[in-house]
Design an enzyme around this catalytic site. Structure first.
Site, mmCIF file in Angstrom:
data_model
loop_
_atom_site.group_PDB
_atom_site.id
_atom_site.type_symbol
_atom_site.label_atom_id
_atom_site.label_comp_id
_atom_site.label_asym_id
_atom_site.label_seq_id
_atom_site.Cartn_x
_atom_site.Cartn_y
_atom_site.Cartn_z
ATOM 1 N N GLU A 70 0.821 -1.214 0.000
ATOM 2 C CA GLU A 70 0.000 0.000 0.000
ATOM 3 C C GLU A 70 0.854 1.262 0.000
ATOM 4 O O GLU A 70 0.480 2.265 -0.596
ATOM 5 C CB GLU A 70 -0.970 -0.008 1.181
ATOM 6 C CG GLU A 70 -2.099 -1.040 1.031
ATOM 7 C CD GLU A 70 -2.985 -0.803 -0.202
ATOM 8 O OE1 GLU A 70 -3.008 0.318 -0.730
ATOM 9 O OE2 GLU A 70 -3.641 -1.770 -0.643
ATOM 10 N N TYR A 105 -5.765 6.975 4.299
ATOM 11 C CA TYR A 105 -5.967 5.944 3.291
ATOM 12 C C TYR A 105 -5.228 4.650 3.652
ATOM 13 O O TYR A 105 -5.811 3.561 3.665
ATOM 14 C CB TYR A 105 -5.514 6.417 1.884
ATOM 15 C CG TYR A 105 -5.409 5.217 0.975
ATOM 16 C CD1 TYR A 105 -6.568 4.608 0.490
ATOM 17 C CD2 TYR A 105 -4.183 4.610 0.707
ATOM 18 C CE1 TYR A 105 -6.499 3.446 -0.261
ATOM 19 C CE2 TYR A 105 -4.103 3.453 -0.031
ATOM 20 C CZ TYR A 105 -5.268 2.876 -0.515
ATOM 21 O OH TYR A 105 -5.202 1.716 -1.240
ATOM 22 N N ASP A 136 -8.609 5.682 -2.256
ATOM 23 C CA ASP A 136 -7.446 6.283 -2.915
ATOM 24 C C ASP A 136 -7.932 7.059 -4.144
ATOM 25 O O ASP A 136 -9.137 7.240 -4.343
ATOM 26 C CB ASP A 136 -6.417 5.195 -3.280
ATOM 27 C CG ASP A 136 -6.854 4.396 -4.497
ATOM 28 O OD1 ASP A 136 -8.068 4.396 -4.827
ATOM 29 O OD2 ASP A 136 -5.988 3.781 -5.161
HETATM 30 N N1 ADE Z 1 -3.865 0.659 -5.335
HETATM 31 C C1 ADE Z 1 -3.928 0.861 -4.013
HETATM 32 N N2 ADE Z 1 -4.168 -0.289 -3.342
HETATM 33 C C2 ADE Z 1 -4.241 -1.261 -4.285
HETATM 34 C C3 ADE Z 1 -4.422 -2.650 -4.249
HETATM 35 N N3 ADE Z 1 -4.555 -3.274 -3.071
HETATM 36 N N4 ADE Z 1 -4.433 -3.335 -5.423
HETATM 37 C C4 ADE Z 1 -4.257 -2.668 -6.595
HETATM 38 N N5 ADE Z 1 -4.065 -1.360 -6.697
HETATM 39 C C5 ADE Z 1 -4.051 -0.661 -5.559
#
Ligand code: ADE
Length: 371
Positions: free
Chosen positions: A44, A127, A145
């Protein structure tokens, strides 16, 4: 319309459709296997400013080198930055490393599940705490996000400026209202995935969207005008000069940027921004004296590199230099070193400085082979 104006059946229907779509269309990404809090955290943080396809390559390598919080905490910042080289937004790596050290010192190397404790760690905001809480700990919390934000703004036709924190709070509330009783992590990831792969900024693939018939923006044919963001001014551009100072033994002088600066902790060819009316050589002489307390003689140009950062762009002019007076000392940098050109590879550097290092190695290869 907002999610509050949907009745509970419609909210459930939206969540169900989204999750059914995700069950079929989720990309096979490395952090979707063997989920542990640490692995979710690293993914993340990497995904905060970077697309999944790019993150995937870095993520595998990073986890191989630092499989646990303890191994990350035990590494030097330099090693961590080296693994991050090219991914950008290096503050993320510094914070990750700092937080890992803190957790080893205070919490037996375990990531806490409590939201406030998570958010007190460096680099973890609303987030990321929501993503870790829901995906790693199964908590019923939202994680909105940029991708999820775009989907919500379109589906519910939200025209508020999404760069404002009030709008971000409103979107989080909408997402929270949509969360299913269970599997909030899956729901959050599904919303993000839809934004990343179908409900894209430009030319969204509405014909593939499981929410198309609910989408207010699509009904009004305004999907490409949402979300609304404050118009950014033109990105400023700077000319920057960099000194490739070569000593008598062929080693080159590099400086480490101060930790709190942009690109903090990375190594660079010292130099800086040209002032109005200043020539590039004059700029280099001034910068080398200010930064390292030495006087250099500026020789021939080595290469010119164009690079765009988020808020400005640069043309980086690298010159071969020689020391003519003084011994380097750190006046405005974190450290300095003399390095043999082939060993530059081991130091973490920004993309622009890495291009200078490559040009230097190529040039000395040419000189050596006479071609
Ligand atoms: N962008 C942010 N978190 C994500 C996730 N878990 N999988 C794919 N894109 C992401």
């Amino acid at each position: 319309m907002s999610s509050c104006q949907l009745d509970s059946d419609d909210r459930r229907d939206l969540a169900r459709r989204l999750m059914q779509w995700f069950a079929v269309h989720a990309r096979d990404l490395p952090w979707r296997h063997d989920r542990t809090p640490y692995r979710v955290w690293v993914s993340e943080v990497m995904l905060q400013q970077t697309q999944a396809a790019t993150v995937a390559r870095y993520y595998r390598r990073f986890l191989k080198r630092f499989p646990t919080i303890e191994s990350l905490a035990g590494a030097s910042l330099e090693e961590v930055l080296k693994m991050w080289e090219g991914l950008g937004y290096y503050g993320r790596a510094r914070y990750l490393h700092q937080a890992a050290r803190h957790l080893v010192a205070t919490n037996s190397g375990r990531l806490p599940s409590d939201r406030d404790e998570l958010q007190s760690l460096p680099g973890i905001g609303t987030y990321t705490a929501g993503a870790i809480g829901s995906i790693a700990f199964g908590q019923r919390v939202a994680a909105v996000d940029g991708n999820a934000c775009r989907v919500l703004c379109r589906v519910f036709s939200i025209r508020d400026d999404v760069t404002r924190s009030a709008t971000r709070r409103k979107l989080k509330e909408i997402a929270t209202n949509l969360l299913p009783e269970q599997h909030a992590g899956k729901f959050n990831e599904a919303l993000i995935e839809l934004g990343a792969t179908v409900c894209t900024s430009r030319s969204p693939s509405c014909q593939l969207c499981p929410l198309a018939d609910l989408c207010r923006a699509r009904a009004a044919n305004e999907q490409e005008t949402l979300p609304v963001t404050r118009r950014r001014g033109k990105r400023p551009h700077y000319d920057v000069a960099a000194a490739v100072t070569i000593g008598d033994d062929g080693a080159v002088l590099v400086a480490r940027r101060k930790l709190d600066d942009m690109l903090g902790g990375l190594w660079e060819f010292p130099g800086g921004k040209c002032q109005d009316g200043e020539s590039l050589p004059a700029c280099l002489v001034r910068e080398m004296e200010e930064e390292l307390g030495v006087i250099v003689d500026v020789g021939p140009p080595l290469t010119v590199v164009e690079h765009a950062y988020t808020h400005f762009s640069i043309t980086l002019h690298a010159f071969i230099c020689r020391l003519v007076d003084g011994q380097p000392r750190c006046l405005d940098c974190a450290a300095f070193r003399w390095v043999r050109p082939p060993d530059l590879d081991e130091l973490p550097m920004s993309v622009a400085d890495r291009k200078i290092a490559q040009a230097l190695v190529e040039e000395s290869d040419h000189r050596a082979t006479g071609k």
